[in-house]
Scaffold this motif. Sequence first.
Motif, PDB file in Angstrom:
ATOM      1  N   SER A  38      -0.475  -9.224 -10.692  1.00 59.98           N
ATOM      2  CA  SER A  38      -0.873  -7.873 -11.089  1.00 59.98           C
ATOM      3  C   SER A  38      -0.183  -6.873 -10.170  1.00 59.98           C
ATOM      4  CB  SER A  38      -2.390  -7.703 -11.023  1.00 59.98           C
ATOM      5  OG  SER A  38      -2.863  -7.884  -9.695  1.00 59.98           O
ATOM      6  N   LEU A  39       0.180  -5.738 -10.714  1.00 60.23           N
ATOM      7  CA  LEU A  39       0.876  -4.689  -9.960  1.00 60.23           C
ATOM      8  C   LEU A  39       0.191  -3.364 -10.208  1.00 60.23           C
ATOM      9  CD1 LEU A  39       3.283  -3.609  -8.274  1.00 60.23           C
ATOM     10  CD2 LEU A  39       4.566  -3.434 -10.422  1.00 60.23           C
ATOM     11  N   MET A  40      -0.224  -2.703  -9.130  1.00 58.31           N
ATOM     12  CA  MET A  40      -0.821  -1.377  -9.212  1.00 58.31           C
ATOM     13  C   MET A  40       0.282  -0.337  -9.056  1.00 58.31           C
ATOM     14  SD  MET A  40      -3.690   0.257  -9.578  1.00 58.31           S
ATOM     15  CE  MET A  40      -4.982  -0.911  -9.112  1.00 58.31           C
ATOM     16  N   VAL A  41       0.483   0.469 -10.089  1.00 61.75           N
ATOM     17  CA  VAL A  41       1.479   1.543 -10.053  1.00 61.75           C
ATOM     18  C   VAL A  41       0.747   2.865  -9.880  1.00 61.75           C
ATOM     19  CG1 VAL A  41       3.250   2.778 -11.341  1.00 61.75           C
ATOM     20  CG2 VAL A  41       3.145   0.278 -11.441  1.00 61.75           C
ATOM     21  N   VAL A  42       1.050   3.570  -8.794  1.00 61.64           N
ATOM     22  CA  VAL A  42       0.385   4.835  -8.471  1.00 61.64           C
ATOM     23  C   VAL A  42       1.387   5.963  -8.695  1.00 61.64           C
ATOM     24  CG1 VAL A  42      -0.899   6.120  -6.730  1.00 61.64           C
ATOM     25  CG2 VAL A  42      -0.988   3.620  -6.741  1.00 61.64           C
ATOM     26  N   MET A  43       1.126   6.763  -9.715  1.00 64.24           N
ATOM     27  CA  MET A  43       2.016   7.872 -10.037  1.00 64.24           C
ATOM     28  C   MET A  43       1.322   8.800 -11.032  1.00 64.24           C
ATOM     29  SD  MET A  43       4.719   5.857 -12.544  1.00 64.24           S
ATOM     30  CE  MET A  43       5.795   7.253 -12.747  1.00 64.24           C
ATOM     31  N   ASP A  44       1.808  10.027 -11.131  1.00 66.78           N
ATOM     32  CA  ASP A  44       1.253  10.963 -12.105  1.00 66.78           C
ATOM     33  C   ASP A  44       1.394  10.396 -13.507  1.00 66.78           C
ATOM     34  OD1 ASP A  44       0.507  12.841 -10.217  1.00 66.78           O
ATOM     35  OD2 ASP A  44       2.427  13.905 -10.310  1.00 66.78           O
ATOM     36  N   PHE A  84      -6.356   6.657  -6.306  1.00 66.10           N
ATOM     37  CA  PHE A  84      -6.006   5.561  -5.391  1.00 66.10           C
ATOM     38  C   PHE A  84      -6.745   5.740  -4.064  1.00 66.10           C
ATOM     39  CE2 PHE A  84      -3.171   3.389  -2.339  1.00 66.10           C
ATOM     40  CZ  PHE A  84      -3.150   2.131  -2.921  1.00 66.10           C
ATOM     41  N   LYS A  85      -7.938   5.202  -3.992  1.00 69.10           N
ATOM     42  CA  LYS A  85      -8.754   5.285  -2.785  1.00 69.10           C
ATOM     43  C   LYS A  85      -9.835   4.218  -2.853  1.00 69.10           C
ATOM     44  CE  LYS A  85     -11.426   9.021  -4.930  1.00 69.10           C
ATOM     45  NZ  LYS A  85     -11.838  10.439  -4.797  1.00 69.10           N
ATOM     46  N   GLY A  86     -10.454   3.959  -1.725  1.00 69.81           N
ATOM     47  CA  GLY A  86     -11.488   2.938  -1.684  1.00 69.81           C
ATOM     48  C   GLY A  86     -10.933   1.571  -2.020  1.00 69.81           C
ATOM     49  N   ALA A  87     -11.676   0.810  -2.827  1.00 72.25           N
ATOM     50  CA  ALA A  87     -11.284  -0.558  -3.159  1.00 72.25           C
ATOM     51  C   ALA A  87      -9.980  -0.608  -3.925  1.00 72.25           C
ATOM     52  CB  ALA A  87     -12.391  -1.226  -3.969  1.00 72.25           C
ATOM     53  N   THR A  88      -9.644   0.458  -4.646  1.00 68.73           N
ATOM     54  CA  THR A  88      -8.390   0.469  -5.396  1.00 68.73           C
ATOM     55  C   THR A  88      -7.186   0.320  -4.483  1.00 68.73           C
ATOM     56  OG1 THR A  88      -9.468   2.001  -6.922  1.00 68.73           O
ATOM     57  CG2 THR A  88      -7.096   1.736  -7.156  1.00 68.73           C
ATOM     58  N   ALA A  89      -7.315   0.842  -3.263  1.00 70.56           N
ATOM     59  CA  ALA A  89      -6.201   0.787  -2.307  1.00 70.56           C
ATOM     60  C   ALA A  89      -5.994  -0.601  -1.722  1.00 70.56           C
ATOM     61  CB  ALA A  89      -6.443   1.797  -1.179  1.00 70.56           C
ATOM     62  N   TYR A  90      -6.887  -1.528  -2.034  1.00 76.22           N
ATOM     63  CA  TYR A  90      -6.761  -2.880  -1.491  1.00 76.22           C
ATOM     64  C   TYR A  90      -5.895  -3.778  -2.385  1.00 76.22           C
ATOM     65  CZ  TYR A  90     -10.853  -1.332   1.196  1.00 76.22           C
ATOM     66  OH  TYR A  90     -11.717  -0.626   2.000  1.00 76.22           O
ATOM     67  N   SER A  91      -5.310  -3.229  -3.421  1.00 72.80           N
ATOM     68  CA  SER A  91      -4.462  -4.034  -4.309  1.00 72.80           C
ATOM     69  C   SER A  91      -3.344  -4.692  -3.519  1.00 72.80           C
ATOM     70  CB  SER A  91      -3.882  -3.160  -5.415  1.00 72.80           C
ATOM     71  OG  SER A  91      -4.917  -2.576  -6.188  1.00 72.80           O
ATOM     72  N   ARG A  92      -3.028  -5.919  -3.871  1.00 75.31           N
ATOM     73  CA  ARG A  92      -2.079  -6.711  -3.087  1.00 75.31           C
ATOM     74  C   ARG A  92      -0.637  -6.228  -3.272  1.00 75.31           C
ATOM     75  NH1 ARG A  92      -4.282 -10.758  -4.498  1.00 75.31           N
ATOM     76  NH2 ARG A  92      -3.045 -11.138  -6.379  1.00 75.31           N
ATOM     77  N   SER A  93      -0.276  -5.855  -4.479  1.00 72.12           N
ATOM     78  CA  SER A  93       1.083  -5.383  -4.775  1.00 72.12           C
ATOM     79  C   SER A  93       0.984  -3.975  -5.349  1.00 72.12           C
ATOM     80  CB  SER A  93       1.772  -6.315  -5.772  1.00 72.12           C
ATOM     81  OG  SER A  93       1.916  -7.618  -5.235  1.00 72.12           O
ATOM     82  N   VAL A  94       1.636  -3.040  -4.681  1.00 69.04           N
ATOM     83  CA  VAL A  94       1.485  -1.627  -5.045  1.00 69.04           C
ATOM     84  C   VAL A  94       2.863  -0.976  -5.120  1.00 69.04           C
ATOM     85  CG1 VAL A  94       0.447   0.602  -4.423  1.00 69.04           C
ATOM     86  CG2 VAL A  94      -0.742  -1.537  -3.839  1.00 69.04           C
ATOM     87  N   LEU A  95       3.048  -0.149  -6.146  1.00 71.56           N
ATOM     88  CA  LEU A  95       4.267   0.656  -6.287  1.00 71.56           C
ATOM     89  C   LEU A  95       3.863   2.120  -6.400  1.00 71.56           C
ATOM     90  CD1 LEU A  95       7.321   1.105  -6.848  1.00 71.56           C
ATOM     91  CD2 LEU A  95       6.817   0.684  -9.268  1.00 71.56           C
ATOM     92  N   PHE A  96       4.292   2.944  -5.410  1.00 71.15           N
ATOM     93  CA  PHE A  96       4.075   4.389  -5.456  1.00 71.15           C
ATOM     94  C   PHE A  96       5.347   5.062  -5.927  1.00 71.15           C
ATOM     95  CE2 PHE A  96       1.018   3.222  -2.113  1.00 71.15           C
ATOM     96  CZ  PHE A  96      -0.115   3.872  -2.579  1.00 71.15           C
ATOM     97  N   VAL A  97       5.219   5.938  -6.885  1.00 71.45           N
ATOM     98  CA  VAL A  97       6.367   6.732  -7.332  1.00 71.45           C
ATOM     99  C   VAL A  97       5.917   8.189  -7.374  1.00 71.45           C
ATOM    100  CG1 VAL A  97       8.058   7.144  -9.143  1.00 71.45           C
ATOM    101  CG2 VAL A  97       7.259   4.821  -8.709  1.00 71.45           C
ATOM    102  N   GLU A  98       6.705   9.060  -6.734  1.00 75.82           N
ATOM    103  CA  GLU A  98       6.287  10.458  -6.630  1.00 75.82           C
ATOM    104  C   GLU A  98       7.485  11.398  -6.598  1.00 75.82           C
ATOM    105  OE1 GLU A  98       2.959  12.602  -3.940  1.00 75.82           O
ATOM    106  OE2 GLU A  98       4.705  11.870  -2.864  1.00 75.82           O
ATOM    107  N   GLN A  99       7.307  12.522  -7.250  1.00 71.85           N
ATOM    108  CA  GLN A  99       8.324  13.569  -7.195  1.00 71.85           C
ATOM    109  C   GLN A  99       8.167  14.325  -5.893  1.00 71.85           C
ATOM    110  OE1 GLN A  99       8.365  15.998 -10.694  1.00 71.85           O
ATOM    111  NE2 GLN A  99      10.484  16.637 -10.386  1.00 71.85           N
ATOM    112  N   ASP A 100       9.235  14.362  -5.099  1.00 73.94           N
ATOM    113  CA  ASP A 100       9.165  14.936  -3.760  1.00 73.94           C
ATOM    114  C   ASP A 100      10.550  15.448  -3.385  1.00 73.94           C
ATOM    115  OD1 ASP A 100       9.238  14.719  -0.629  1.00 73.94           O
ATOM    116  OD2 ASP A 100       7.111  14.641  -1.159  1.00 73.94           O
ATOM    117  N   SER A 101      10.587  16.408  -2.472  1.00 71.95           N
ATOM    118  CA  SER A 101      11.877  16.954  -2.041  1.00 71.95           C
ATOM    119  C   SER A 101      12.684  15.932  -1.247  1.00 71.95           C
ATOM    120  CB  SER A 101      11.663  18.216  -1.201  1.00 71.95           C
ATOM    121  OG  SER A 101      10.845  17.934  -0.075  1.00 71.95           O
TER     122      SER A 101
END
Length: 330
Positions: A38-44, A84-101
Amino acid sequence: MKKFGTLLFTMGLMVIMSCKDSGPKERFLPPSTGGINSLMVVMDTELWKGGVGDKIREHFAAPILGLPRAEPKFTITQIPPQVFKGATAYSRSVLFVEQDSVSSAHIKSDVYAKPQRVAVVTGETYNDMANNLDSIAGMAIAAFRKVEIAEAQRRFKRSLSKETVFEDEFGISLKVPSLYTVGKHEDNFVWMDIQIPKGTMNILAYEMPWDTFSVDTTFVQDIVKMRDSIGKKYIPGPNDGTYMITEKAFSPYVFPAQLGGKKAAEARGTWEIEGYPMAGPFVTYIINDKENNRKMVLEGFTFAPNEEKRDYMFELEAILKTVEIKAKTE
């Protein structure tokens, strides 16, 4: 609002500074959670619905090679950053994608839980994010797969078989779950299997002479010949005269690998029964065991008609990757 990539860096910096202030103390991290692969993808969500999300699916939900029908590399769950906080942040495999300068792509270990791999991708434009995803996807997939293999092994190591047939026959050890039983043991051949709801999962082991694969240009064909000869000799089908072979329509995929601290080849493809409508996926490892003057062959294959097979094959891969090779005694 502070961007997540910056926030992640700041949190890491605070941890480092706190360690300096109070001496070398190991930071407590809760155990990571989640289903295997399982992969948790954190993005808008808007990014997820657009081209950047398509790029993620292209890499991380791509079909696994060697399965009879398309199944994704990872089962993806997408959530927005504010969730993405609390128990959700404990996911073993995580991908963050964010628009940033800031444009970046990197992988961190054990940020919120342990074990955990966190891939962070940022970019100012959609093209920046897509390019960064392209650049890191291979490394991220390898990192996620490694931590998932370790988790699968951790789970089945809690109850291991006491069977010594692999060591007795080949001088190797495999950590096999206790529910697997020996189905066949003959000279230079061991077969263990387990019943699953609609079929079986199987482990094979045998050895070949050291010079079996001496011609590089025929390597794939020689793997097929080897598997077919073993299938004809040891793995009968349901009717007389039927036996396991490598699927005729497609050649197996072959990759370099390493098992038991030795160089190996990995072959993935589909098996079928000669003269009978049965088939399924297999993974074969051919290990260069020069010390024992042989090619040590380990294989896992699954029969599970009309069922998804990714996780079955992943467990077999995890089992085979526990192999330890010793000097064989006569």
